[in-house]
Design an enzyme around this catalytic site. Sequence first.
Site, PDB file in Angstrom:
ATOM      1  N   GLU A 110      50.785  14.927  40.317  1.00 40.88           N
ATOM      2  CA  GLU A 110      51.602  15.725  39.406  1.00 40.88           C
ATOM      3  C   GLU A 110      53.029  15.831  39.897  1.00 40.88           C
ATOM      4  O   GLU A 110      53.981  15.799  39.102  1.00 40.88           O
ATOM      5  CB  GLU A 110      50.998  17.129  39.256  1.00 40.88           C
TER       6      GLU A 110
ATOM      7  N   ASP B  50      47.839  17.050  44.549  1.00 39.91           N
ATOM      8  CA  ASP B  50      48.920  16.688  45.457  1.00 39.91           C
ATOM      9  C   ASP B  50      49.872  17.837  45.726  1.00 39.91           C
ATOM     10  O   ASP B  50      49.951  18.798  44.956  1.00 39.91           O
ATOM     11  CB  ASP B  50      49.692  15.488  44.925  1.00 39.91           C
TER      12      ASP B  50
END
Length: 408
Positions: free
Chosen positions: A176, A81
């Site tokens: 994350e 991400d």
Amino acid sequence: MNSVVDKFLRYVEFDTQSDELTNLTPSTPGQMIFARFLEEELKKMGLTEVSLDDNGYLMASLPANTDKPGVPTIGFIAHLDTSPDMSGHHVRPRIVKSFDGEPIVLNQEKGIVLSPAEFPELLHYVGQDLIVTDGNTLLGADDKAGIAEIVTAVQYLMEHPEIKHGKIRIAFNPDEEIGKGAHKFNVERFGAEWAYTMDGGEVGELEYENFNAAVARVTFTGRNVHPGYAKHKMINSLRIANQFAIMLPRWETPEHTEGYEGFYHLVSIEGTVEQTVLTYIIRDHDRDRFERRKKEFEHLTRKINHEFPGVASLDIKDQYYNMREKIEPLPHIIDIAVEAMKAADVEPKVVPIRGGTDGAQLSFMGLPCPNIFAGGLNFHGRYEFVPIPSMEKATKVIVEIARIVADR
């Protein structure tokens, strides 16, 4: 090693912003789309044990090519991400050849300039090729540079069987950036003795200390009455919330701290006269100071309630802890990374992370996992950039770690 740039430029085309409000894993569909793309790429490369679960956790193996007994299985990890802080849709990267030290115009129409006057770290990379944004989005080097480096390093090891190595596990995980990257990571299935996240900043960074972290939400419940007739009746939650905010130490905020200094950070205010919610993140490297910071919130909440009975309520949740206590007893993990950097002609910079990393949570889950530079700078915004030599160095460090572990 040139393929690391090609891979990176291809990877940033995927829009993988995470979103903490969806309560899904992965939190956004773009992350799974990217994970499926990587799954096919790893299979085509010939990696084994390639698996992608329903939560977007992708794992694969490079089998050992050495007969030496006792070589440990190690891992390399990066996240899929990008930050919710800035759009990652239609990223249009550009390569600035042989950066000359002058301001870089990212977007002529909007007057967006990446200037050494505002970002002096740019001057460390004069003469190097840089990858920059077009000023409308972030770049995504956090952490698609890390993914590109891991994939390229594994490919390099496959093409150079003369470099002996043990079994290597790689993993790419979602979310994350919203603090959930390790929440559904299957450490047992990953099966490594230790790992490294390729998620650091500028070249040479090696990190095994991070903040202890908590999020605090203080809710102030007021009472709205027509302001013309409000005397002794109205309870303005906005005003009381402001009173609470200014009671915290003025200088213990992100904009006034560095190094090992902790802080209180007000990240959002949502409110009306009737109800206001202040959301803070609390950070400190030292566990005792971290606990005292949380106690300070409890103290101030009691103080507010003494003046305005029952108005304030507090909810604090720990997010992660300093991985130093898990990694420091295993010095060989750091020693190997330092040796690998030197072999790759990189000067190690052992620094504390002023933030978090999946490696912190993974270390407390039984997978010691320090953090190594991926090369990017100015993460999470339009001024993000990554020097190409830094990505190439990070790729070489991965190769050297694999070699050194087998040699030892």
